[in-house]
Write a protein that holds these residues in place. Structure first.
Motif, PDB file in Angstrom:
ATOM      1  N   ARG B 420       0.848  -1.206   0.000  1.00  0.00           N
ATOM      2  CA  ARG B 420       0.000   0.000   0.000  1.00  0.00           C
ATOM      3  C   ARG B 420       0.875   1.244   0.000  1.00  0.00           C
ATOM      4  O   ARG B 420       0.536   2.254  -0.604  1.00  0.00           O
ATOM      5  CB  ARG B 420      -0.918   0.000   1.215  1.00  0.00           C
ATOM      6  CG  ARG B 420      -2.158  -0.831   1.034  1.00  0.00           C
ATOM      7  CD  ARG B 420      -3.248  -0.376   1.991  1.00  0.00           C
ATOM      8  NE  ARG B 420      -2.844  -0.510   3.365  1.00  0.00           N
ATOM      9  CZ  ARG B 420      -2.985  -1.624   4.077  1.00  0.00           C
ATOM     10  NH1 ARG B 420      -3.516  -2.681   3.521  1.00  0.00           N
ATOM     11  NH2 ARG B 420      -2.603  -1.678   5.326  1.00  0.00           N
ATOM     12  N   GLY B 421       2.020   1.156   0.709  1.00  0.00           N
ATOM     13  CA  GLY B 421       2.955   2.285   0.744  1.00  0.00           C
ATOM     14  C   GLY B 421       3.465   2.629  -0.647  1.00  0.00           C
ATOM     15  O   GLY B 421       3.535   3.795  -1.019  1.00  0.00           O
ATOM     16  N   LEU B 423       1.953   2.029  -3.430  1.00  0.00           N
ATOM     17  CA  LEU B 423       0.840   2.622  -4.176  1.00  0.00           C
ATOM     18  C   LEU B 423       0.637   4.076  -3.769  1.00  0.00           C
ATOM     19  O   LEU B 423       0.418   4.944  -4.618  1.00  0.00           O
ATOM     20  CB  LEU B 423      -0.454   1.843  -3.914  1.00  0.00           C
ATOM     21  CG  LEU B 423      -0.541   0.461  -4.529  1.00  0.00           C
ATOM     22  CD1 LEU B 423      -1.928  -0.103  -4.301  1.00  0.00           C
ATOM     23  CD2 LEU B 423      -0.246   0.516  -6.008  1.00  0.00           C
ATOM     24  N   ALA B 424       0.724   4.325  -2.458  1.00  0.00           N
ATOM     25  CA  ALA B 424       0.507   5.689  -1.986  1.00  0.00           C
ATOM     26  C   ALA B 424       1.563   6.614  -2.572  1.00  0.00           C
ATOM     27  O   ALA B 424       1.257   7.713  -3.035  1.00  0.00           O
ATOM     28  CB  ALA B 424       0.545   5.727  -0.466  1.00  0.00           C
ATOM     29  N   LEU B 426       3.191   6.189  -5.363  1.00  0.00           N
ATOM     30  CA  LEU B 426       2.872   6.362  -6.780  1.00  0.00           C
ATOM     31  C   LEU B 426       1.745   7.373  -6.938  1.00  0.00           C
ATOM     32  O   LEU B 426       1.807   8.257  -7.798  1.00  0.00           O
ATOM     33  CB  LEU B 426       2.472   5.011  -7.379  1.00  0.00           C
ATOM     34  CG  LEU B 426       2.004   5.008  -8.831  1.00  0.00           C
ATOM     35  CD1 LEU B 426       3.093   5.513  -9.750  1.00  0.00           C
ATOM     36  CD2 LEU B 426       1.574   3.618  -9.262  1.00  0.00           C
ATOM     37  N   GLY B 427       0.734   7.262  -6.079  1.00  0.00           N
ATOM     38  CA  GLY B 427      -0.396   8.184  -6.154  1.00  0.00           C
ATOM     39  C   GLY B 427       0.034   9.610  -5.909  1.00  0.00           C
ATOM     40  O   GLY B 427      -0.323  10.519  -6.661  1.00  0.00           O
ATOM     41  N   VAL B 428       0.854   9.800  -4.871  1.00  0.00           N
ATOM     42  CA  VAL B 428       1.301  11.160  -4.539  1.00  0.00           C
ATOM     43  C   VAL B 428       2.129  11.728  -5.681  1.00  0.00           C
ATOM     44  O   VAL B 428       1.940  12.878  -6.092  1.00  0.00           O
ATOM     45  CB  VAL B 428       2.110  11.142  -3.221  1.00  0.00           C
ATOM     46  CG1 VAL B 428       2.781  12.479  -2.998  1.00  0.00           C
ATOM     47  CG2 VAL B 428       1.212  10.804  -2.051  1.00  0.00           C
ATOM     48  N   THR B 430       2.077  10.862  -8.861  1.00  0.00           N
ATOM     49  CA  THR B 430       1.237  11.117 -10.033  1.00  0.00           C
ATOM     50  C   THR B 430       0.465  12.412  -9.842  1.00  0.00           C
ATOM     51  O   THR B 430       0.391  13.244 -10.747  1.00  0.00           O
ATOM     52  CB  THR B 430       0.246   9.957 -10.242  1.00  0.00           C
ATOM     53  OG1 THR B 430       0.960   8.738 -10.167  1.00  0.00           O
ATOM     54  CG2 THR B 430      -0.434  10.059 -11.577  1.00  0.00           C
TER      55      THR B 430
END
Lengths: 310, 499
Positions: B420-421, B423-424, B426-428, B430
């Motif tokens: 999840r880290g 992904l987070a 990557l999200g931040v 992006t």
């Protein structure tokens, strides 16, 4: 500032794009019923919703485990309750046999009763849940109690001659189900917990009693057995209490998880799901802005000085 | 003073008006041409003619000689051009980054059931089912399936990222080709412009073309473009001269850069073709592709960083699960000769071509063949299963389940939280790239807007100019009529006294 035609066109198109972009995003939200379609929409919110999802997964898994464990233990409870009833009958029979007034014939009847009861106990102790034996500890595939005719074996071990190592190994066999983080419930009640081990195991007591009855031993012979039977009975009551206690604990956990599930679901929904009324209103607004932009566009693009000269 | 001098002034005025009308027509015709810069006729009053006399004429009231077209100039602001090109490079960089990251993000869509998180969840669920029925055939098959899904999902995530890295690598080569062809076109335009302007004219339309190419080039790589004292165009990349007039230095892409993902030198390295020295790329789409392709440390987010983390997840997953699983005992069954053995790994230990063990990665993680071939080799029991007593021992399975609840696993902490880290992050990233791109885009638009305000054609303005030039023309023509009438009086009606 000098404003040229291309600037007006550019501006108009830019505004139009930003409107269509807004409409697209709202429509995506409406059709998916989700606020967050990409995690870059709101990385922290997405992260939280993932976390909640995994927590929900876990709770649902625990609940499933609890259901399975409860069914198993309820089956055990039924079996042990039956054992308790049988113990009452045995106790009465032995009490009768120990009375001085009993004739030989009646002792024979008692002996026969006990043989029947022993057979019944044998069946109860080999009870299955589904196709798994519940009193065998790790051994769930084979009947734990086997009568070879000359001796009774539990998981292949003679109960009277069993060494203390063998016994403690058997007693330590637990069938744990995970019902919480690092928290387990043992669904197994060991056969020896119910029947006892060594000389004083129930089968051995019954065997000795039957022999004594058949040999028409004097009444005084039976009184020590009354104590022994009583002790076994107490033991079984303890087991009933333990099984009941475990089932209670499971029910308590189940309630708590149901509540947790509801709470987490609510939080997750508030992060992930859209507010229908809000999104529809926003979409309507965006559409009317878009229409207005188009109308303005036709006003910007059409006229120029050409329309007014000559 | 010459009697016909007035005619000469009027003629010049006519020609000038005509020129102005022509230029207006050119402007209107090119109102929608990309890169077209508004042109204006530069006129000047002509000094009085002294008639070649050596002495000042007696009369002091000298009249000028009318108007002349000095030049046709472009209305362009070089400062705005420089600003535009500087910001356009940044726009290009963030455009590539935001698009690239959005592509990655799409592949890591967590709402679908095929994500890594979903595969891990499924694996845990299967372990739980097995813990309840450790000797169940279906439960074992189910765990094997979930294991296969998990490894395939991780493999797929790897190959997706690898494909994206390859795409960025190819894009770098394409960018080099694009830059080279733009530089060559600019050099040849420079020559044409020089040939044209040697006569003193301004090669406006060629300059427009050149500016357009410079704008395109500025999006690809950080350039500074200026005209040197000799009027020649110079393009610099990070203080290294790339082009001066018609001589230039091209870029070369050679497949020699180290790839942290494959461990081979299979990425394009970009060098100057003259010296072979590496090109210092500061920004532009070029930089965007480079960062996404190579970005490893956290402040320079790129594909290798994601793959490295995915590898870490795969490696620790395999190591931790294997170390627990290999301590367990298999279930005796007809298919394995009723033996209960220990030491079997759940995940395969990968080997290289010559049979040496290599670390588990996201690319090679797979289930041990022994388990794929026989599900009874899944070791659920913590002790040897003697005969068939003890088949209900599920300790190893419980240990495996609790592994997924631990938060102190070396390197990763907890599997779920670690993933999840990633992904987070990557999200931040992006989100950051998207915002950055939007901001930069707005800035470039604004500069371009200002540039348009100066250089673009306004039809209304051109039309009003047209009216103006038309009237000038008419007035100049009227001048000729007036002089004609004056001469008529002089020639035909003068000196007739007494006739």
């Amino acid at each position: 500032m000098r404003v040229t035609n291309s600037m007006m066109m550019r501006n108009f198109l830019n505004n139009l794009y930003s409107n269509t972009h807004k409409i697209d995003k709202l429509q995506r939200q409406l059709s998916s019923y989700k606020k967050l379609n990409r995690f870059s929409d709101d990385p922290m919110g997405y992260f939280r919703s993932l976390e909640l999802k995994s927590r929900l997964d876990k709770i649902q898994q625990y609940s499933r485990n609890i259901n399975d464990a409860t069914s198993w233990l309820q089956q055990t409870e039924t079996a042990v309750m039956e054992m308790n009833e049988i113990m009452k009958v045995i106790y009465e029979n032995v009490l009768n046999a120990s009375a001085d007034t009993q004739a030989d014939v009646q002792k024979n009847i008692v002996a026969n009763n006990l043989i029947q009861l022993k057979e019944q106990i044998f069946q109860i102790m080999n009870t299955t849940f589904g196709d798994k034996y519940i009193f065998g500890g790790y051994n769930t595939t084979k009947a734990p109690f086997v009568n070879t005719g000359s001796e009774i074996l539990y998981n292949g071990i003679n109960l009277i001659s069993a060494t203390s190592d063998e016994l403690s190994d058997i007693m330590s066999q637990k069938l744990n189900y995970e019902v919480g983080k690092g928290s387990y419930i043992n669904v197994s009640i060991n056969g020896l917990q119910v029947l006892g081990a060594g000389e004083d195991n129930l089968f051995n007591i019954l065997d000795e009693l039957i022999v004594a009855l058949q040999n028409d031993e004097p009444a005084s012979t039976f009184s020590p057995y009354i104590e022994k039977i009583k002790a076994r009975q107490d033991n079984i009551l303890n087991v009933i209490a333990e099984v009941g206690g475990r089932i209670n604990r499971l029910e308590f956990l189940y309630e708590r998880y149901s509540l947790d599930e509801l709470n987490y679901e609510t939080i997750r929904s508030s992060i992930e799901d859209i507010d229908m009324a809000e999104v529809v209103t926003k979409l309507e607004m965006a559409r009317s802005v878009y229409n207005a932009a188009l109308a303005v566009g036709s006003n910007i693009i059409q006229p120029s000085l050409v329309n007014f000269l000559w | 003073m010459n009697s016909f001098f007035g005619l000469e002034i009027a003629r010049r005025a006519l020609f000038t008006s005509q020129k102005a009308i022509d230029v207006t027509g050119h402007n209107i015709a090119n109102a929608d041409t990309k890169g077209y810069t508004l042109q204006r006729v530069v006129t000047a009053a002509v000094d009085p003619d002294l008639g070649g006399t050596r002495f000042l004429p007696p009369a002091r009231a000298l009249v000028g000689c009318g108007v002349t077209v000095q030049n046709i100039e472009q209305v362009r602001n070089a400062y705005l051009d420089r600003q535009y090109r500087k910001e356009n490079a940044l726009k290009g960089e963030w455009e590539v980054k935001s698009q690239g990251l959005e592509n990655i993000e799409m592949f890591f869509d967590e709402s679908s059931g095929s994500s890594v998180t979903a595969a891990i969840s499924r694996f845990i669920a299967s372990l739980n089912e097995l813990s309840k029925v450790p000797d169940g055939k279906e439960q074992r098959t189910n765990l094997l399936q979930s294991g296969l899904i998990l490894t395939e999902t991780i493999n797929h995530a790897y190959s997706t990222l690898k494909t994206l890295q390859d795409e960025h690598n190819r894009a770098i080569k394409d960018t080099v080709t694009q830059i080279n062809s733009l530089v060559k076109s600019i050099a040849s335009l420079n020559e044409q412009i020089e040939r044209f302007e040697i006569r003193g004219d301004r090669a406006n339309d060629l300059r427009d073309q050149r500016n357009l190419l410079l704008d395109d080039l500025s999006k690809l790589i950080n350039i500074t473009a200026y005209e040197n004292s000799g009027g020649h165009l110079v393009i610099e990349v990070s203080n290294k001269t790339m082009l001066e007039h018609n001589t230039y230095d091209l870029l070369e892409a050679e497949q020699a850069a180290y790839n942290p993902v494959t461990g081979a030198n299979d990425l394009y390295n970009v060098v100057w073709s003259s010296s072979g020295e590496p090109v210092d790329v500061a920004t532009g789409t070029f930089k965007g592709h480079l960062d996404l392709r190579d970005g490893d440390p956290i402040d320079n987010f790129g594909i290798p960083y994601l793959i490295e983390n995915l590898n870490k997840l795969a490696r620790t997953l395999a190591e931790e699960i294997n170390s627990i699983h290999s301590s367990g005992y298999t279930l005796p069954h007809e298919s394995n000769g009723y033996t209960s053995v220990t030491g079997i790994n759940f995940f395969a230990i990968p080997t290289d071509g010559s049979g040496n063990e290599v670390p588990v990665t996201a690319q090679n993680i797979s289930i041990n063949e022994e388990i794929i071939n026989n599900i009874f080799n899944i070791a659920a029991s913590s002790v040897e299963i003697d005969g068939s007593y003890g088949t209900g021992n599920n300790h190893i399975v419980l240990d495996l389940i609790s592994l997924f609840e631990r938060n102190d696993i070396p390197e990763v902490g907890g599997f779920n939280t670690f993933y999840r880290g990633i992904l987070a992050e990557l999200g931040v990233e992006t989100n950051y790239a998207k915002n950055k791109y939007e901001g930069q885009s707005a800035l470039v638009d604004n500069i371009d807007y200002n540039r348009m305000s100066v250089s673009a054609v306004s039809i209304d303005e051109e039309l009003s100019n047209l009216v103006k030039y038309q009237h000038s023309y008419a007035a100049a023509a009227r001048m000729i009529t007036a002089i004609d009438e004056a001469l008529d009086i002089l020639i035909n009606k003068t000196g007739l006294v007494g006739r």
